[in-house]
Design a protein around this motif. Structure first.
Motif, mmCIF file in Angstrom:
data_model
loop_
_atom_site.group_PDB
_atom_site.id
_atom_site.type_symbol
_atom_site.label_atom_id
_atom_site.label_comp_id
_atom_site.label_asym_id
_atom_site.label_seq_id
_atom_site.Cartn_x
_atom_site.Cartn_y
_atom_site.Cartn_z
ATOM 1 N N ASP A 67 -8.613 0.613 9.869
ATOM 2 C CA ASP A 67 -8.058 1.428 8.778
ATOM 3 C C ASP A 67 -6.563 1.215 8.576
ATOM 4 O O ASP A 67 -6.002 1.695 7.593
ATOM 5 C CB ASP A 67 -8.307 2.913 9.067
ATOM 6 C CG ASP A 67 -9.794 3.234 9.166
ATOM 7 O OD1 ASP A 67 -10.585 2.509 8.539
ATOM 8 O OD2 ASP A 67 -10.135 4.212 9.871
ATOM 9 N N ARG A 68 -5.952 0.518 9.507
ATOM 10 C CA ARG A 68 -4.488 0.382 9.471
ATOM 11 C C ARG A 68 -4.067 -0.676 8.451
ATOM 12 O O ARG A 68 -4.572 -1.808 8.468
ATOM 13 C CB ARG A 68 -3.967 0.000 10.838
ATOM 14 C CG ARG A 68 -2.441 -0.036 10.957
ATOM 15 C CD ARG A 68 -2.059 -0.570 12.317
ATOM 16 N NE ARG A 68 -2.769 0.143 13.357
ATOM 17 C CZ ARG A 68 -3.115 -0.387 14.537
ATOM 18 N NH1 ARG A 68 -2.825 -1.651 14.790
ATOM 19 N NH2 ARG A 68 -3.752 0.331 15.438
ATOM 20 N N PRO A 69 -3.132 -0.335 7.545
ATOM 21 C CA PRO A 69 -2.640 -1.359 6.604
ATOM 22 C C PRO A 69 -1.789 -2.396 7.329
ATOM 23 O O PRO A 69 -1.197 -2.126 8.376
ATOM 24 C CB PRO A 69 -1.805 -0.547 5.602
ATOM 25 C CG PRO A 69 -1.393 0.678 6.350
ATOM 26 C CD PRO A 69 -2.536 0.979 7.306
ATOM 27 N N LYS A 70 -1.735 -3.574 6.769
ATOM 28 C CA LYS A 70 -1.000 -4.658 7.384
ATOM 29 C C LYS A 70 0.507 -4.421 7.267
ATOM 30 O O LYS A 70 1.011 -3.993 6.221
ATOM 31 C CB LYS A 70 -1.365 -5.981 6.712
ATOM 32 C CG LYS A 70 -0.675 -7.197 7.309
ATOM 33 C CD LYS A 70 -1.074 -8.458 6.580
ATOM 34 C CE LYS A 70 -0.348 -9.665 7.150
ATOM 35 N NZ LYS A 70 -0.715 -10.919 6.428
ATOM 36 N N ALA B 275 5.215 3.070 13.630
ATOM 37 C CA ALA B 275 4.817 4.258 12.875
ATOM 38 C C ALA B 275 3.419 4.105 12.285
ATOM 39 O O ALA B 275 2.620 5.051 12.272
ATOM 40 C CB ALA B 275 5.835 4.528 11.773
ATOM 41 N N LEU B 276 3.088 2.911 11.785
ATOM 42 C CA LEU B 276 1.754 2.671 11.241
ATOM 43 C C LEU B 276 0.697 2.711 12.335
ATOM 44 O O LEU B 276 -0.430 3.203 12.108
ATOM 45 C CB LEU B 276 1.718 1.325 10.516
ATOM 46 C CG LEU B 276 2.553 1.225 9.227
ATOM 47 C CD1 LEU B 276 2.502 -0.186 8.674
ATOM 48 C CD2 LEU B 276 2.062 2.229 8.194
ATOM 49 N N MET B 277 1.012 2.237 13.512
ATOM 50 C CA MET B 277 0.061 2.286 14.626
ATOM 51 C C MET B 277 -0.201 3.722 15.055
ATOM 52 O O MET B 277 -1.331 4.083 15.402
ATOM 53 C CB MET B 277 0.583 1.459 15.797
ATOM 54 C CG MET B 277 0.652 -0.036 15.525
ATOM 55 S SD MET B 277 1.348 -0.978 16.909
ATOM 56 C CE MET B 277 0.109 -0.682 18.161
ATOM 57 N N ASP B 278 0.839 4.555 15.043
ATOM 58 C CA ASP B 278 0.642 5.963 15.401
ATOM 59 C C ASP B 278 -0.143 6.699 14.330
ATOM 60 O O ASP B 278 -0.951 7.587 14.643
ATOM 61 C CB ASP B 278 1.996 6.650 15.598
ATOM 62 C CG ASP B 278 2.753 6.095 16.789
ATOM 63 O OD1 ASP B 278 2.102 5.498 17.667
ATOM 64 O OD2 ASP B 278 3.998 6.254 16.839
ATOM 65 N N GLN B 279 0.094 6.357 13.066
ATOM 66 C CA GLN B 279 -0.587 7.056 11.975
ATOM 67 C C GLN B 279 -2.025 6.588 11.814
ATOM 68 O O GLN B 279 -2.894 7.388 11.445
ATOM 69 C CB GLN B 279 0.189 6.821 10.676
ATOM 70 C CG GLN B 279 -0.352 7.601 9.484
ATOM 71 C CD GLN B 279 0.484 7.396 8.233
ATOM 72 O OE1 GLN B 279 1.522 6.733 8.282
ATOM 73 N NE2 GLN B 279 0.046 7.971 7.128
ATOM 74 N N PRO C 232 0.828 -1.214 0.000
ATOM 75 C CA PRO C 232 0.000 0.000 0.000
ATOM 76 C C PRO C 232 0.860 1.262 0.000
ATOM 77 O O PRO C 232 1.990 1.276 0.482
ATOM 78 C CB PRO C 232 -0.819 -0.128 1.294
ATOM 79 C CG PRO C 232 -0.789 -1.588 1.623
ATOM 80 C CD PRO C 232 0.524 -2.101 1.138
ATOM 81 N N ASP C 233 0.298 2.331 -0.548
ATOM 82 C CA ASP C 233 1.031 3.600 -0.625
ATOM 83 C C ASP C 233 1.376 4.134 0.758
ATOM 84 O O ASP C 233 2.444 4.730 0.954
ATOM 85 C CB ASP C 233 0.190 4.633 -1.391
ATOM 86 C CG ASP C 233 0.017 4.254 -2.856
ATOM 87 O OD1 ASP C 233 0.829 3.447 -3.343
ATOM 88 O OD2 ASP C 233 -0.925 4.762 -3.490
ATOM 89 N N ASP C 234 0.501 3.948 1.735
ATOM 90 C CA ASP C 234 0.773 4.442 3.090
ATOM 91 C C ASP C 234 1.985 3.736 3.691
ATOM 92 O O ASP C 234 2.797 4.354 4.384
ATOM 93 C CB ASP C 234 -0.456 4.239 3.982
ATOM 94 C CG ASP C 234 -1.635 5.094 3.532
ATOM 95 O OD1 ASP C 234 -1.379 6.189 2.983
ATOM 96 O OD2 ASP C 234 -2.786 4.665 3.716
ATOM 97 N N VAL C 235 2.125 2.448 3.429
ATOM 98 C CA VAL C 235 3.276 1.707 3.933
ATOM 99 C C VAL C 235 4.550 2.184 3.251
ATOM 100 O O VAL C 235 5.597 2.340 3.883
ATOM 101 C CB VAL C 235 3.070 0.195 3.734
ATOM 102 C CG1 VAL C 235 4.311 -0.576 4.169
ATOM 103 C CG2 VAL C 235 1.851 -0.281 4.508
#
Length: 663
Positions: A207-210, A197-201, A165-168
């Motif tokens: 909604d969180r990507p894997k 970082a993903l957990m904070d974002q 994913p783009d967020d990752v």
């Protein structure tokens, strides 16, 4: 590899004038039909390419479908080529062996039975093909023919971020940038930081990507980080970051001396310094860019200073005298340099005419304080030499001299006693044991290697334009430049060499001049020995010396007739027969036998004294006890004698017995 874009007949292309269908192609032109009006027009293929809007995504045909049938068959394995007749037999009943049609493959027989019969027939022919595989092969063969049997996975490359994913990707990119200037970490730590970082974002788990797996994180970091991969050693990342990102624009030079690069490094060799200690010397080199020739060298005990660079400049401007190893030139048949024909008869006997003499018109230096010293700068100003500083943090600016240092390490250092390996892990435990070269001996050996090996060795940077895989040597390139560039030499004299050397004041004693713990003497010092002023003070003389040469010093004669060269007196004594062999054997014996230093000798003497004092006290005490015992025995004997010789009967006199103390 960029995929080839093709268009096919019957395809619709979108132009500014509307949508058109490709109807036919002939003589380099397409016939197009307007999908709206039905009108036809002819257009050249180059014009069609210009009319397509930028970024036009044409349908890409499979390159396998356009290959000739024989090329497709050559790309198949034996099993796939063997099942082609059996697949055709499944479709229309054509016999695989070319004989009579078999009833079990007739078209009215169910497809399932035909498939089972085909698996059995292939097994008898020596090809084990599972039923499921045969079904997939049949479907592909019915759709595309022989080309359908080609495995499309071969040569197919999936993009690195196709499934991320783009967020990752964004979070991982920020994380990699944050490691700049930090210590090296592992991929496990990077994945943990990415997860945090993903957990904070994305606080909401829905909604969180894997978070990618560890292997995926490793693949992505390698692709995104490049030479700034946080798992790479920090020093390597720091060096890689200094590499310029702009297009490389080399500085072209015309003749020898147009640009000479100067730098210093610490050699991977242990030598015996003039003060007797063992350490690694520092090498400063001045290398010409046009010819790759070494203009000057200088070895120092510690990091070089501005005065050391002035000494190197003196060695570069004044050709070195012929060395004792000059006979190697004749033995190897090396030609003399073209510049030697411009020397006088006197100069030709003192200058090394086998080596190029290059005047450095411009010297490229870094921003070190030693290169910006006033002494070195004044020496360059005196002879009109320009100093150019390289950009800060630009390791490629002096690539020529850096390459010279690497060659010195691989072609020179590892063959010299005391080689340290260049790394703690590569260094042997007995490196410092055994015979080591002195700093002066190493300087002489390096100078010999440079003159004989380096100057006549072919270098990859001096490529030949007329012969493939052939290179020139610095001497051959210099010889070619002399006649065509007008690079003629005017050699400087001894006066110029000594003028660039450091100076100090010393007194002339009866046995010579003392300097740095060594005595230097010359027969010409007679008028200067033990002079006194009217106030009984000793006048001093100005002495010039080469910090890298411990064998001689210079001073002006009293009548100003020239320079007096004073030689190290101990070095002269070493020239006796077998003196060097005796010194080496003494060194070996000292390493292999027990010896005492001054401190150990003092400690040993104190122990000997204490032991001697203890033994002396014990002997005195024992002698006193022995004497006391003898005195008692003597007194008892005398008393007994008196009793026996007495006239009165005193046998019952107990007072007399008290005197008979015979223990």
């Amino acid at each position: 590899m960029i995929a080839q874009r093709t268009i096919a007949l019957g395809q619709t292309v979108h132009l500014d004038a509307g949508d058109f269908t490709l109807v036919s192609f002939a003589n380099g032109s397409y016939r197009l039909r307007d999908d709206l009006t039905g009108d036809y027009q002819v257009m050249h293929h180059l014009q069609l390419a210009l009319l397509l809007p930028p970024g036009q995504a044409l349908a890409t045909s499979d390159p396998i479908d356009t290959k000739p049938i024989d090329e497709v068959l050559d790309g198949l394995d034996d099993t796939k080529r063997a099942i082609i007749p059996y697949l055709q037999q499944l479709i229309d009943g054509t016999p695989a062996d070319g004989g009579e049609p078999l009833p079990e493959f007739a078209t009215h027989v169910s497809k399932t039975k035909r498939l089972d019969s085909t698996v059995l027939a292939l097994s008898k022919a020596g090809f084990e093909v599972p039923l499921g595989t045969l079904k997939r092969r049949l479907a592909a063969f019915e759709k595309k023919g022989v080309s359908g049997l080609v495995d499309r996975r071969e040569g197919r490359k999936e993009k690195a971020f196709a499934r991320v994913p783009d967020d990752v990707q964004t979070a991982l990119a920020k994380l990699i940038v944050s490691y700049e200037g930090k210590s090296t970490v592992t991929y496990t730590a990077i994945r943990a930081e990415l997860k945090a970082a993903l957990m904070d974002q994305f606080p909401d788990p829905a909604d969180r990507p894997k978070t990618p797996s560890l292997s995926t994180v490793e693949r992505l970091v390698k692709h995104m980080g490049g030479d700034q991969n946080p798992t790479i050693p920090a020093k390597r990342r720091e060096t890689a970051a200094l590499s310029p990102k702009r297009m490389h624009r080399p500085r072209q030079v015309f003749g020898p001396g147009d640009e000479c690069q100067m730098d210093a490094t610490e050699l991977d060799i242990l030598v015996r310094m003039p003060n007797g200690e063992i350490g690694r010397p520092h090498l400063t080199a001045l290398v010409d860019k046009r010819t790759r020739g070494v203009v000057g060298l200088n070895l120092t005990e510690a990091s070089p200073k501005a005065i050391d660079h002035a000494v190197l400049l003196a060695n570069a401007l004044v050709p070195r005298k012929l060395r004792p190893w000059a006979k190697d030139y004749d033995a190897l048949g090396l030609p003399q340099m073209p510049w030697s024909k411009h020397l006088t008869k006197e100069q030709s006997t003192t200058f090394d005419s086998y080596r190029p003499y290059i005047f450095p018109s411009r010297i490229l230096i870094d921003n070190g304080q030693d290169f910006r010293g006033t002494v070195f700068g004044a020496g360059c100003d005196r002879y009109g030499i320009s100093l150019t500083q390289t950009p800060i943090h630009d390791p490629t600016a002096k690539a020529i001299v850096e390459r010279f240092f690497l060659t010195v390490k691989t072609k020179f250092c590892q063959f010299v006693p005391g080689y340290t390996g260049g790394d703690v892990l590569k260094r042997g435990k007995d490196v410092a044991k055994g015979p080591l070269l002195t700093l002066a001996e190493l300087s002489e050996l390096l100078d010999r290697w440079t003159a004989i090996v380096w100057q006549n060795r072919r270098h990859e940077g001096l490529e030949d334009d007329y012969r493939e895989n052939w290179s020139h040597s610095p001497n051959s390139m210099y010889a070619a430049c002399v006649e065509l560039t007008g690079h003629f030499v005017l050699a400087y004299q001894e006066e110029d060499f000594i003028a660039l050397l450091p100076r100090d004041e010393r007194t002339v004693q009866s046995d010579g001049i003392e300097m740095n713990g060594r005595m230097y003497d010359s027969p010409h010092l007679g008028p200067l020995r033990n002079r006194k002023r009217s106030d009984n003070s000793t006048p001093k003389v100005v002495v010039s010396y080469d910090p890298s040469d411990e064998h001689r010093i210079w001073l002006r004669s009293s009548d100003d007739a020239g320079w007096i060269t004073c030689y190290w007196t101990k070095e002269r004594g070493r020239s006796r027969p077998l003196a060097e062999a005796i010194s080496l054997e003494a060194h070996r014996q000292t390493l292999e036998t027990l010896t005492f230093s001054d401190e150990e000798a003092d400690d040993m003497m104190v122990r000997f004294r204490n032991e001697a004092m203890t033994e002396s006290t014990d002997r005195a005490t024992a002698a006193a006890l022995e004497q006391k015992k003898k005195n008692k025995e003597k007194t008892a004997t005398e008393t007994l004698a008196n009793i026996l010789t007495s006239d009165t009967d005193s046998s019952h006199d107990f007072a007399n017995f008290a005197k008979l103390d015979i223990g």
